[in-house]
Design a protein around this motif. Structure first.
Motif, PDB file in Angstrom:
ATOM      1  N   GLU A  28       0.774  -1.204  -0.140  1.00  0.00           N
ATOM      2  CA  GLU A  28      -0.377  -0.192  -0.036  1.00  0.00           C
ATOM      3  C   GLU A  28       0.887   1.470   0.117  1.00  0.00           C
ATOM      4  O   GLU A  28       2.085   1.305   0.913  1.00  0.00           O
ATOM      5  CB  GLU A  28      -1.068  -0.140   0.632  1.00  0.00           C
ATOM      6  N   ILE A  30       1.216   5.349  -0.415  1.00  0.00           N
ATOM      7  CA  ILE A  30       0.641   6.696  -0.608  1.00  0.00           C
ATOM      8  C   ILE A  30       1.863   7.563  -0.628  1.00  0.00           C
ATOM      9  O   ILE A  30       3.039   7.986  -0.086  1.00  0.00           O
ATOM     10  CB  ILE A  30       0.348   6.806   0.895  1.00  0.00           C
ATOM     11  N   LEU A  43       1.468  11.938 -10.000  1.00  0.00           N
ATOM     12  CA  LEU A  43       0.110  10.999 -10.023  1.00  0.00           C
ATOM     13  C   LEU A  43       0.273  10.060 -11.292  1.00  0.00           C
ATOM     14  O   LEU A  43      -0.062   8.601 -11.531  1.00  0.00           O
ATOM     15  CB  LEU A  43      -1.223  10.668  -9.614  1.00  0.00           C
ATOM     16  N   TRP A  68      -1.998  -0.144  -9.280  1.00  0.00           N
ATOM     17  CA  TRP A  68      -2.319   1.070  -9.446  1.00  0.00           C
ATOM     18  C   TRP A  68      -3.959   1.198  -8.610  1.00  0.00           C
ATOM     19  O   TRP A  68      -3.596   2.336  -7.482  1.00  0.00           O
ATOM     20  CB  TRP A  68      -3.114   1.992 -10.800  1.00  0.00           C
ATOM     21  N   SER A  72      -2.152   5.925  -4.183  1.00  0.00           N
ATOM     22  CA  SER A  72      -3.374   7.117  -3.165  1.00  0.00           C
ATOM     23  C   SER A  72      -2.201   8.375  -2.887  1.00  0.00           C
ATOM     24  O   SER A  72      -1.068   8.086  -3.361  1.00  0.00           O
ATOM     25  CB  SER A  72      -3.616   6.438  -1.878  1.00  0.00           C
ATOM     26  N   ASP A  79      -1.037  12.549   6.317  1.00  0.00           N
ATOM     27  CA  ASP A  79      -2.013  11.418   6.148  1.00  0.00           C
ATOM     28  C   ASP A  79      -0.081  10.289   5.904  1.00  0.00           C
ATOM     29  O   ASP A  79      -1.253   9.176   5.637  1.00  0.00           O
ATOM     30  CB  ASP A  79      -2.490  11.346   4.675  1.00  0.00           C
TER      31      ASP A  79
END
Length: 625
Positions: A28, A30, A43, A68, A72, A79
């Protein structure tokens, strides 16, 4: 130390690549940028590279979509508070990086690891502003981060061994070949590569040769596709200039930018690569470049910045050189290598001949460069096929090293279970075809017989061997895995016997062990068609025990090895022998052999300890006696 979520701060060209690498590996991920506009651009870079991979058929649409889905974006640093690893890829400014790490320190959970992608700044100075200096390290990626497999893991004096180990594991799961370097100027690779570039410019200053001559000499001497000036044009002359300036500030005048490099940087223009090559000057140019590289490489090893083997691997994998500095010195001989370094030192008052190199020349011994690595820890021996620049292909040197290590493990009472795996994207991608093409029939027979003997050593050793198949296991690589007792494979691993497409067929036991394991029909299909199968299909037909995600492969192999290592080692060894005999004997003979083996375990100290512990309801402490 389990990394599950990765944060990447800065989503420019390098940051986008680093984020994509993490997401492709299943993490995961970010990414954080300063504002929405920059975030969308970042992105977009990831999206575009993924789509390009699908268009070029280097990635399936399903894998593209899965990658994809792992990505994030955010503009708020908070965050990233639950990330286990945060990698900064921002401007090369110490104050800015320190400010970022200080802020992160107050936001992220106490177990989070902070890493910097800096190529020149001190990791220790960044760590000093945090309350977790033991959890701060460098992760120096090489451009382009998605493609270049090298990753330098930079440890400060305070970085904990557990953090280094976790980052090495993370690097491997993301498809990188990691090397460890100490937090020192230039780390390992740039320490000798940047002077290589700079020395090319110095020879312009001295009017020894022109740009095309130096470039051609560089290409031919180091057997690479681009010379130093073409490389500077490709990667950016400002990068070369600032790198030399940074090294000079930390290490002294020898590393200072050549006048020609400084002038080219000021001009804002690329090097002009056109012109006639002076054939007579190429030898001198090649010798100067080698002398500087050899001297600096030996110096950084002498300073314990990196090992000989990691420095060599950095050149092979990161720079794509045919031979690294130590391999080149071995080829030339230590006396000649020392002579070239002395010649280079004569041109530079602040460049000294390393004492380590002088001692090596006096000893008359080549540098030790091993392609098979052994680590024994907690009763587990991990054998790593460590030739990633050649996809761990088998040649005579590799097989001899493997045989030596198998003998070492067999005789080591502390090693109770064995794991065999590969460094980089392959387990073992087969035999070294180029090396085989140069051999006579007699030499091929000798090589093949020797290889069969090495794999027999693995099969007959009375210690259980687990193959952790991390990537391609083709030809001799699959034969190596079949000689192991248990086979675990990463879900994306590919296996097969491509030999018939080369006009030969498997000769290291493939026809024999595959047939015994999966039956004649399936073995025939696998060998005759010369194709590859995935891990799930390999599990279905019984070629492997099971497939697991790459992130879980080595942990799963280690868990299994530790369970085995807790058992009575004599009993496990005799059981392995009995199981192997079952494939070669009638049931009657096999039962008789089994009985003999069982009786050998009775009367041992381990048998007494095991049964006594069972009665006393405690864990046995086996000693292999």
């Amino acid at each position: 130390m389990n990394i599950k979520k990765v944060g990447v701060i800065g989503c420019g060209l390098m940051g986008a690549g680093i984020a994509q690498v993490a997401a492709q590996a299943g993490y995961e991920t970010i990414v954080r940028e300063l504002n929405d506009e920059l975030l969308e651009k970042g992105l977009g870079r990831i999206r575009a590279f993924l789509d390009k991979g699908v268009a070029k058929k280097k990635m399936t649409q399903a894998r593209r979509d899965a990658t994809w889905a792992n990505v994030s974006g955010a503009t708020d640093l908070a965050d990233l508070a639950d990330c286990d690893l945060v990698i900064e890829v921002i401007i090369e400014n110490m104050e800015v990086k320190q400010g970022l790490f200080k802020e992160l320190d107050g936001l992220c959970h106490e177990g989070a690891i902070f890493a910097s992608n800096t190529s020149s700044l001190s990791i220790a100075q960044m760590a000093a502003v945090t309350n977790r200096p033991d959890r701060v390290a460098g992760l120096h990626y090489f451009f382009p981060a998605v493609i270049n497999q090298l990753l330098e893991v930079i440890a400060t004096d305070q970085t904990s061994p557990e953090v280094v180990e976790a980052l090495m594991a993370y690097a491997r799961v993301t498809g990188k070949v990691p090397i460890v370097a100490r937090d020192a100027p230039g780390f390992a690779v740039n320490r000798f590569f940047v002077p290589w570039l700079n020395e090319a410019a110095r020879m312009l200053d001295e009017d020894i040769a022109n740009v095309p001559t130096i470039d051609e000499a560089g290409r031919e001497t180091f057997r690479i596709g681009m010379g130093p000036f073409a490389l500077m044009n490709a990667t950016g002359i400002p990068i070369a200039y600032h790198s030399t300036s940074s090294l000079a500030q930390a290490l002294g005048e020898f590393y200072a930018p050549a006048d020609a490099l400084a002038a080219q940087f000021e001009s804002g223009e690329e090097w002009d690569l056109e012109g006639a090559v002076d054939e007579a000057a190429k030898a001198v140019v090649g010798e100067r470049l080698m002398g500087v590289v050899f001297g600096v490489a030996a110096q950084l090893v002498e300073e314990s910045v990196a090992t000989v083997e990691d420095t060599e691997r950095g050149a092979l994998v990161g720079l794509r050189w045919a031979r690294g500095p130590f391999g080149m010195m071995n080829d030339l001989g230590m006396d000649r290598a020392l002579e070239l370094v002395k010649q280079a030192a004569a041109h530079h008052d602040s460049f000294d001949v390393p004492e380590l190199l002088q001692k090596q020349a006096v000893a008359g011994q080549p540098w030790t460069l091993r392609d098979v690595r052994l680590e024994v820890k907690d009763g587990i021996a991990v054998i790593t096929m460590n030739r990633p620049e050649a996809l761990n292909a088998l040649n005579e040197k590799v097989l001899r090293e493997l045989k030596e290590i198998i003998a070492q493990v067999r005789d080591d009472p502390n090693a109770r279970a064995v794991i065999v795996t590969g460094e980089g994207p392959a387990f073992v991608a087969g035999a070294d075809i180029r090396a085989m093409m140069s051999k006579s029939q007699a030499e091929i027979r000798e090589f093949t017989e020797f290889g069969q003997g090495v794999l027999n050593d693995i099969e007959r050793m009375e210690k259980p061997v687990i193959a952790a198949i991390n990537g391609f296991a083709l030809g001799g690589g699959l034969e190596l895995a079949l000689a192991c007792d248990i086979r675990l494979a990463a879900t994306e691993a590919r296996m097969g016997f491509p030999e018939v497409g080369l006009g030969i067929f498997p000769g290291l036991g493939g026809t024999q062990r595959a047939t015994r394991l999966i039956g004649k029909g399936r073995a025939c299909e696998l060998i005759f068609a010369g194709g590859q199968i995935g891990a799930e299909e390999a599990e279905r037909i019984g070629l492997i025990n099971r497939a697991v995600p790459l992130q879980q492969l080595l942990p799963e192999a280690e868990r299994l090895a530790k369970r085995i290592a807790r058992q009575g080692p004599i009993a496990v060894g005799k059981a392995k022998t009995a199981i192997n005999q079952a494939l070669q004997m009638s049931l009657e003979d096999g039962l008789a052999a089994e009985l003999d083996g069982v009786m050998e375990t009775f009367g041992t100290e381990d048998q007494k300890e095991g049964m006594t512990a069972f009665v006393e309801r405690r864990r046995p402490e086996f000693k292999g006696q």
